[in-house]
Design a protein around this motif. Structure first.
Motif, PDB file in Angstrom:
ATOM      1  N   LEU A 132      -4.788   5.897   2.476  1.00  0.00           N
ATOM      2  CA  LEU A 132      -3.516   5.541   3.123  1.00  0.00           C
ATOM      3  C   LEU A 132      -3.760   4.926   4.497  1.00  0.00           C
ATOM      4  N   GLU A 133      -4.630   5.544   5.254  1.00  0.00           N
ATOM      5  CA  GLU A 133      -4.879   5.042   6.613  1.00  0.00           C
ATOM      6  C   GLU A 133      -5.386   3.607   6.608  1.00  0.00           C
ATOM      7  N   THR A 134      -6.155   3.268   5.613  1.00  0.00           N
ATOM      8  CA  THR A 134      -6.729   1.919   5.599  1.00  0.00           C
ATOM      9  C   THR A 134      -5.816   0.894   4.922  1.00  0.00           C
ATOM     10  N   TYR A 135      -5.081   1.318   3.910  1.00  0.00           N
ATOM     11  CA  TYR A 135      -4.381   0.299   3.108  1.00  0.00           C
ATOM     12  C   TYR A 135      -2.858   0.398   3.080  1.00  0.00           C
ATOM     13  N   HIS A 136      -2.282   1.542   3.473  1.00  0.00           N
ATOM     14  CA  HIS A 136      -0.819   1.604   3.362  1.00  0.00           C
ATOM     15  C   HIS A 136      -0.173   0.846   4.527  1.00  0.00           C
ATOM     16  N   PRO A 137       0.839   0.009   4.247  1.00  0.00           N
ATOM     17  CA  PRO A 137       1.467  -0.799   5.316  1.00  0.00           C
ATOM     18  C   PRO A 137       2.015   0.034   6.479  1.00  0.00           C
ATOM     19  N   GLY A 143      19.802   1.171   2.543  1.00  0.00           N
ATOM     20  CA  GLY A 143      18.478   0.916   3.101  1.00  0.00           C
ATOM     21  C   GLY A 143      18.303  -0.431   3.776  1.00  0.00           C
ATOM     22  N   ALA A 144      17.046  -0.883   3.791  1.00  0.00           N
ATOM     23  CA  ALA A 144      16.688  -2.018   4.643  1.00  0.00           C
ATOM     24  C   ALA A 144      15.726  -3.005   3.976  1.00  0.00           C
ATOM     25  N   GLY A 145      15.631  -2.949   2.653  1.00  0.00           N
ATOM     26  CA  GLY A 145      14.636  -3.802   1.978  1.00  0.00           C
ATOM     27  C   GLY A 145      14.782  -5.276   2.283  1.00  0.00           C
ATOM     28  N   ARG A 146      16.035  -5.682   2.546  1.00  0.00           N
ATOM     29  CA  ARG A 146      16.249  -7.121   2.780  1.00  0.00           C
ATOM     30  C   ARG A 146      15.784  -7.560   4.173  1.00  0.00           C
ATOM     31  N   LEU A 147      15.195  -6.624   4.932  1.00  0.00           N
ATOM     32  CA  LEU A 147      14.547  -7.041   6.186  1.00  0.00           C
ATOM     33  C   LEU A 147      13.108  -7.484   5.898  1.00  0.00           C
ATOM     34  N   HIS A 148      12.646  -7.265   4.669  1.00  0.00           N
ATOM     35  CA  HIS A 148      11.329  -7.760   4.221  1.00  0.00           C
ATOM     36  C   HIS A 148      10.216  -7.436   5.204  1.00  0.00           C
ATOM     37  N   TYR A 149      10.137  -6.164   5.584  1.00  0.00           N
ATOM     38  CA  TYR A 149       9.089  -5.754   6.521  1.00  0.00           C
ATOM     39  C   TYR A 149       7.714  -6.250   6.054  1.00  0.00           C
ATOM     40  N   GLN A 150       6.958  -6.720   6.994  1.00  0.00           N
ATOM     41  CA  GLN A 150       5.577  -7.178   6.770  1.00  0.00           C
ATOM     42  C   GLN A 150       5.473  -8.262   5.693  1.00  0.00           C
ATOM     43  N   GLY A 151       6.571  -8.956   5.481  1.00  0.00           N
ATOM     44  CA  GLY A 151       6.538 -10.062   4.513  1.00  0.00           C
ATOM     45  C   GLY A 151       6.529  -9.620   3.063  1.00  0.00           C
ATOM     46  N   PHE A 152       6.897  -8.360   2.803  1.00  0.00           N
ATOM     47  CA  PHE A 152       6.927  -7.897   1.410  1.00  0.00           C
ATOM     48  C   PHE A 152       8.199  -8.371   0.713  1.00  0.00           C
ATOM     49  N   PRO A 153       8.101  -8.623  -0.589  1.00  0.00           N
ATOM     50  CA  PRO A 153       9.333  -8.843  -1.361  1.00  0.00           C
ATOM     51  C   PRO A 153      10.035  -7.491  -1.492  1.00  0.00           C
ATOM     52  N   THR A 154      11.199  -7.478  -2.090  1.00  0.00           N
ATOM     53  CA  THR A 154      11.917  -6.201  -2.190  1.00  0.00           C
ATOM     54  C   THR A 154      12.590  -6.017  -3.535  1.00  0.00           C
ATOM     55  N   GLN A 166      10.119 -15.919 -10.824  1.00  0.00           N
ATOM     56  CA  GLN A 166      11.578 -15.739 -10.803  1.00  0.00           C
ATOM     57  C   GLN A 166      11.989 -14.298 -10.544  1.00  0.00           C
ATOM     58  N   ILE A 167      11.109 -13.352 -10.875  1.00  0.00           N
ATOM     59  CA  ILE A 167      11.468 -11.941 -10.657  1.00  0.00           C
ATOM     60  C   ILE A 167      10.500 -11.294  -9.663  1.00  0.00           C
ATOM     61  N   PHE A 168       9.903 -12.108  -8.814  1.00  0.00           N
ATOM     62  CA  PHE A 168       8.933 -11.624  -7.830  1.00  0.00           C
ATOM     63  C   PHE A 168       9.544 -10.481  -7.006  1.00  0.00           C
ATOM     64  N   GLY A 169       8.912  -9.343  -7.012  1.00  0.00           N
ATOM     65  CA  GLY A 169       9.392  -8.199  -6.209  1.00  0.00           C
ATOM     66  C   GLY A 169      10.398  -7.316  -6.924  1.00  0.00           C
ATOM     67  N   ALA A 170      10.892  -7.731  -8.083  1.00  0.00           N
ATOM     68  CA  ALA A 170      11.889  -6.901  -8.792  1.00  0.00           C
ATOM     69  C   ALA A 170      11.242  -5.593  -9.254  1.00  0.00           C
ATOM     70  N   LEU A 171      12.058  -4.569  -9.349  1.00  0.00           N
ATOM     71  CA  LEU A 171      11.536  -3.244  -9.683  1.00  0.00           C
ATOM     72  C   LEU A 171      11.062  -3.160 -11.137  1.00  0.00           C
ATOM     73  N   GLN A 215       9.358 -14.847   4.275  1.00  0.00           N
ATOM     74  CA  GLN A 215       8.317 -15.845   4.059  1.00  0.00           C
ATOM     75  C   GLN A 215       7.244 -15.172   3.241  1.00  0.00           C
ATOM     76  N   ARG A 216       7.101 -15.651   2.045  1.00  0.00           N
ATOM     77  CA  ARG A 216       6.165 -15.021   1.134  1.00  0.00           C
ATOM     78  C   ARG A 216       4.746 -15.141   1.688  1.00  0.00           C
ATOM     79  N   LYS A 217       4.091 -13.994   1.803  1.00  0.00           N
ATOM     80  CA  LYS A 217       2.715 -14.039   2.290  1.00  0.00           C
ATOM     81  C   LYS A 217       1.792 -13.933   1.083  1.00  0.00           C
TER      82      LYS A 217
END
Ligand code: MEZ
Length: 538
Positions: free
Chosen positions: A37-42, A276-287, A326-331, A534-536
């Protein structure tokens, strides 16, 4: 279209499938999880966080995107708002979706004049998007105590004990309540509920309606709200809370999203259930989140003086769709792994136990792709395989259509048959673990301001188990509705004011903060000129 590299990798997955299906990967030790977690979790990427300079949580870290909004400019000039009039008056004003509907039903039960405002339509909420299930310890081999231990450990022992205690103890009743309202849970022919595991559960306690559990629950709650005749004001966002001259919450300034008109709602108690806040796209993640998930409740509550708890911790659902675009980031529901699909790298190797907790699973996928170079490259990203055909091997032909038809449908639209082909996944921003701090009766640090659902922090600690969010929507939604109604019976609001909005702006100015944006944000912008996402390339 799959690239040649993807097809080559898929062949390796197919070749290893028989052996992989019966493989039982060991779980990680606590030390291995911590190091991972320390190394890889955002959440551990310190450069992505900023210390707040204004408000009750001054000095604490939150994601940059959230800090900008918490320190942002109000959408209203308090001097221009006439609070002597009221467009709406009620006892309990509910702002938001799934938890809001649960709250409104209970406040209505208590005989209070209740009203819901929601910035899109009722049910346009993250509750609707939840797929895999809702937890409750209601089987003979299980108990709320075991549920508590699973959730407390999964949340890194950080949950507020009194909130988690309430969650697990009231879970069986929540299921019964939903069942009685008409939720069509999956049941065996003898009428008993079918339950499955989720990541980090030691008992099968996930109750589901196929893989559209949230939609089924929201459908039922919405029907109940409408059947009761509880007024619902759609397309109307709360843009500030109103306090009275005693500092107690007494209503909200509303914005009609269609006409731009400002409206005033006065109430004896207010319940924030804005999600929640997924649409803030923290760290450039999709949601995986609903279009309206822009942290509005955190902004409104914080500006009014409510405290935040664990606003620095987010949940990245391990299995967001990484392909097709087309479904990038969908659950892709965790239930896919509950039913037997394992995570497999580009070489066809199972690289972890499929039902580790979400934070550990997400970090493990990120490590597999980023560090070990074992990810599968897509046209503009990367992912690992979730080997869905294993489900039919384990559970028998027909399991996928019977248990996860929505997953089958989502991929079938793009020519992918998950019964015979694996799918590509990568973590997607799914849930805010942190939020407004509440007492067990659901009240924030601001008197007569309640909160329920994803806008609340502290119920789950620093990571949430699958199915405990739909549960908290019901348990803490109903709880807030009951307590707000009870309180409203004895409240006589004082003179309404927006002095706190002015005071917050003055504090910001004194701290040298130059607000960059207006907040709450209300909706994300996806235009070229102002891209929120912005998709990273991960
Ligand atoms: O609780 C959730 O977030 C959930 C049920 C999601 C899922 O994977 O289906």
């Amino acid at each position: 279209m799959y690239t040649g590299e993807m097809l080559e990798s898929m062949k390796k997955v197919e070749a290893a499938r028989d052996a992989n299906t019966v493989l039982e990967p060991r779980r990680m030790t606590a030390a291995e999880k911590d190091a991972l977690l320390e190394t890889y979790h955002p959440d551990y990427k310190k450069s992505e966080f900023a210390a707040l300079r204004v408000g009750v949580n001054r000095g604490e870290l939150v994601p940059h995107e959230l800090a900008a909004l918490l320190e942002g400019k109000s959408r209203v000039n308090p001097d221009e708002i006439d609070l002597s009039r009221a467009d709406y008056e009620c006892d309990v004003l509910v702002i938001g979706g799934g938890a809001g509907s649960s709250a409104a039903i209970e406040a209505d039960n208590a005989g209070m004049k209740t009203m819901i405002v929601t910035k899109l339509r009722i049910g346009d909420a993250n509750t609707m998007m939840a797929e895999g299930g809702i937890q409750a310890a209601d089987k003979p081999n299980d108990s709320p105590a075991i549920h508590y231990l699973d959730a407390f450990g999964g949340g890194h022992f950080a949950a507020k004990p009194e909130l988690l205690y309430k969650l697990v103890n009231e879970a069986p009743d929540a299921i019964q309540w939903l069942n009685d309202l008409g939720v069509e849970f999956d049941k065996a022919p003898d009428g008993t509920m079918i339950t499955t595991h989720g990541g980090g559960t030691s008992r099968k306690r996930m109750h589901a309606a196929r893989d559209y559990t949230g939609a089924e629950i929201m459908r039922t709650l919405r029907d109940e709200v409408l059947n009761r005749g509880i007024p619902v004001i759609d397309f109307t966002a709360a843009i500030e809370l109103i306090l009275d001259d005693g500092g107690r919450c007494a209503g909200a300034v509303l914005l009609n999203m269609e006409t731009g008109e400002i409206k005033i709602a006065r109430a004896k108690c207010v319940i924030l259930a804005t999600g929640g806040a997924g649409r803030l796209h923290y760290q450039g993640f999709p949601t995986s989140n609903h279009y309206g998930a822009t942290a509005d409740g955190l902004i409104l509550g914080y500006r009014a003086g409510a405290k935040l708890l664990y606003a620095d911790t987010l949940q990245y659902h391990p299995t967001g769709a990484a392909y097709p675009e087309q479904i990038f980031g969908a659950l892709v529901t965790e239930k896919v792994r509950s039913l037997g699909a394992k995570l497999v790298n580009a070489n066809g190797e199972v690289f972890m136990h499929p039902l580790e907790t979400r934070d550990v699973t997400a970090a493990s996928i990120i490590r597999e792709c980023a560090d070990r170079g074992n990810g599968v490259k897509t046209a503009d990203g990367v992912g690992v395989w979730l080997d869905t055909p294993m489900i039919e091997k384990k559970g028998g032909e027909g399991t996928i259509l019977a248990r996860i038809p929505a997953m089958h449908r989502m991929f079938a639209q793009y020519g992918i048959d998950i019964r015979t082909e694996p799918i590509l996944v990568y973590p997607t921003l799914h849930y805010q673990n942190g939020g407004l701090d509440i007492t067990p009766d659901g009240m924030t640090a601001v008197e007569n301001l309640f909160a329920a659902g994803e806008v609340v922090g502290g119920i789950h600690g620093r990571n949430r188990l699958m199915g405990n969010s739909l549960l908290d929507v019901i348990v803490f939604g109903r709880n807030a509705g009951r307590h707000a109604a009870e309180r409203a019976k004895s409240v006589t609001p004082g003179t309404p004011t927006l002095a706190h909005v002015k005071a917050f702006a003055e504090e910001a100015a004194a701290a040298g903060v130059e607000a960059q944006v207006q907040s709450p944000k209300l909706l994300p912008t996806y235009s070229h000129g102002n891209p929120d996402f912005q998709r990273k390339a991960f």
